[in-house]
Design an enzyme around this catalytic site. Structure first.
Site, mmCIF file in Angstrom:
data_model
loop_
_atom_site.group_PDB
_atom_site.id
_atom_site.type_symbol
_atom_site.label_atom_id
_atom_site.label_comp_id
_atom_site.label_asym_id
_atom_site.label_seq_id
_atom_site.Cartn_x
_atom_site.Cartn_y
_atom_site.Cartn_z
ATOM 1 N N HIS A 1 30.377 40.546 80.533
ATOM 2 C CA HIS A 1 28.963 40.790 80.825
ATOM 3 C C HIS A 1 28.288 39.536 81.375
ATOM 4 O O HIS A 1 28.681 38.416 81.062
ATOM 5 C CB HIS A 1 28.211 41.224 79.561
ATOM 6 C CG HIS A 1 28.623 42.543 79.016
ATOM 7 N ND1 HIS A 1 28.086 43.734 79.451
ATOM 8 C CD2 HIS A 1 29.534 42.869 78.062
ATOM 9 C CE1 HIS A 1 28.634 44.733 78.799
ATOM 10 N NE2 HIS A 1 29.517 44.236 77.941
ATOM 11 N N HIS B 1 34.633 50.538 73.177
ATOM 12 C CA HIS B 1 33.281 50.898 73.600
ATOM 13 C C HIS B 1 33.281 51.566 74.976
ATOM 14 O O HIS B 1 34.056 51.173 75.860
ATOM 15 C CB HIS B 1 32.372 49.666 73.595
ATOM 16 C CG HIS B 1 31.959 49.239 72.222
ATOM 17 N ND1 HIS B 1 31.403 48.004 71.951
ATOM 18 C CD2 HIS B 1 32.020 49.889 71.024
ATOM 19 C CE1 HIS B 1 31.125 47.922 70.663
ATOM 20 N NE2 HIS B 1 31.496 49.037 70.089
ATOM 21 N N ASP C 1 34.323 41.397 74.929
ATOM 22 C CA ASP C 1 33.021 41.069 74.341
ATOM 23 C C ASP C 1 33.144 40.130 73.140
ATOM 24 O O ASP C 1 32.250 40.093 72.296
ATOM 25 C CB ASP C 1 32.308 42.352 73.901
ATOM 26 C CG ASP C 1 31.725 43.131 75.067
ATOM 27 O OD1 ASP C 1 31.851 42.681 76.214
ATOM 28 O OD2 ASP C 1 31.161 44.221 74.816
ATOM 29 N N HIS D 1 33.613 41.995 66.950
ATOM 30 C CA HIS D 1 32.699 42.869 67.702
ATOM 31 C C HIS D 1 33.058 44.318 67.392
ATOM 32 O O HIS D 1 32.205 45.127 67.032
ATOM 33 C CB HIS D 1 32.837 42.548 69.186
ATOM 34 C CG HIS D 1 31.982 43.376 70.088
ATOM 35 N ND1 HIS D 1 30.604 43.273 70.115
ATOM 36 C CD2 HIS D 1 32.310 44.298 71.029
ATOM 37 C CE1 HIS D 1 30.121 44.105 71.021
ATOM 38 N NE2 HIS D 1 31.134 44.750 71.583
ATOM 39 N N HIS E 1 38.682 46.836 74.039
ATOM 40 C CA HIS E 1 38.178 47.538 72.859
ATOM 41 C C HIS E 1 37.672 48.913 73.274
ATOM 42 O O HIS E 1 37.730 49.274 74.447
ATOM 43 C CB HIS E 1 37.112 46.727 72.122
ATOM 44 C CG HIS E 1 35.863 46.422 72.885
ATOM 45 N ND1 HIS E 1 35.830 45.621 74.007
ATOM 46 C CD2 HIS E 1 34.561 46.805 72.683
ATOM 47 C CE1 HIS E 1 34.586 45.511 74.447
ATOM 48 N NE2 HIS E 1 33.810 46.228 73.658
ATOM 49 N N ASP F 1 31.510 51.394 77.615
ATOM 50 C CA ASP F 1 31.355 50.572 78.814
ATOM 51 C C ASP F 1 32.574 49.684 79.063
ATOM 52 O O ASP F 1 32.563 48.851 79.978
ATOM 53 C CB ASP F 1 30.075 49.720 78.750
ATOM 54 C CG ASP F 1 30.068 48.710 77.613
ATOM 55 O OD1 ASP F 1 30.647 48.995 76.550
ATOM 56 O OD2 ASP F 1 29.484 47.624 77.782
ATOM 57 N N HIS F 2 33.632 49.909 78.268
ATOM 58 C CA HIS F 2 34.896 49.193 78.471
ATOM 59 C C HIS F 2 36.081 50.146 78.625
ATOM 60 O O HIS F 2 37.063 49.790 79.275
ATOM 61 C CB HIS F 2 35.156 48.230 77.312
ATOM 62 C CG HIS F 2 34.212 47.074 77.308
ATOM 63 N ND1 HIS F 2 34.548 45.834 77.795
ATOM 64 C CD2 HIS F 2 32.925 46.982 76.901
ATOM 65 C CE1 HIS F 2 33.502 45.025 77.694
ATOM 66 N NE2 HIS F 2 32.505 45.703 77.146
#
Length: 254
Positions: free
Chosen positions: A171, A58, A133, A114, A56, A60-61
């Site tokens: 995570h 985001h 996530d 998400h 996805h 942090d991805h």
């Protein structure tokens, strides 16, 4: 066919995953949480990176996409929404598509909720799934963009995978998830699992990967319909019970 998965910590609580197709030696990176750490792991392993597989958009991805692609020449694959970080993937995928890494075949599974376009990658030959996530050990992702119905449907697609599927979530949230799970479910199997989780974290051990079978047996989000009565929702639709569990977790302070 077989793959080798190399897991390592990134940022404060992310995991990075490098996946090697053993037949050809080609490697893929699942998401790009921290480019320099990922590049250092590649150099240490001596692996040749062919693909970046984003789940996805985001940061942090997908935030390391540009640096990793520039350093390795890897092809970036992911949902269209990844363009929100500044550059669209080289190949856009959605549920039902297939991505190949050497002789390894990844099925793309729609897993929105998400984020709207979230996807997961499943290697059926090796019973291995990279779920970003959407599903966590004893948890699931917050619903930032989708609806409870969408997220419940996504979780059911993952729950339909073979029970022995190894689930690599992005995570290390498991101890927190375990404390919440105990607040809504008194199942003996859950209690035994949470005790093992707390002990493992005290030793500094990782709780990822998990398995589909273990999550179906103990994860309160997948068990939500069974918990409906306990939550005062007797007769509720499955997605409504799930929504209640998700709302309880969003407000949980334990």
């Amino acid at each position: 066919m077989s793959i080798t998965v190399h897991q390592f910590p990134c940022l404060s609580d992310n995991y990075g995953f490098l996946v090697r197709d053993d037949a050809t030696g080609l490697a893929a990176c699942i998401d790009t949480p921290e480019a320099q750490v990922i590049l250092a792991e590649l150099e240490k392993l001596g692996w040749k990176l062919a693909l970046v597989l984003n789940t996805h958009w985001h940061p942090d991805h997908a935030g390391g996409n540009a640096d990793i692609a520039a350093a390795t020449g890897a092809t970036v694959v992911g949902p269209q929404e990844v363009e929100r970080i500044g550059q669209a993937p080289d190949r856009v995928v959605a549920g039902g598509d297939v991505v190949t890494l050497g002789e390894t075949r990844f099925e793309v599974i729609e897993s929105g909720g998400h984020t709207l376009g979230h996807v997961a990658y499943f290697d059926a030959a090796d019973h291995t799934a990279f779920v970003g996530d959407t599903l966590f050990a004893l948890g699931c992702g917050r619903i930032f963009e989708g609806t409870p119905e969408q997220m419940w449907a996504s979780l059911q697609r993952l729950a339909a995978l073979p029970d022995d599927t190894r689930v690599y979530c992005a995570h290390e949230y498991t101890a927190s998830n375990a404390r919440f799970a105990l607040s809504v479910d008194d199942d003996p199997a859950l209690k035994a699992r949470t005790e093992a989780i707390f002990a493992a974290r005290e030793r500094g051990e990782w709780t990822v990967p998990t398995t589909i079978g273990l999550e179906k047996a103990t994860n309160p989000f997948l068990r939500a319909p069974r918990l409906a009565g306990r939550l005062g929702l007797t007769g509720a639709a499955d997605h409504e019970a799930f929504a209640a569990v998700r709302a309880a977790k969003d407000g949980f302070k334990g």
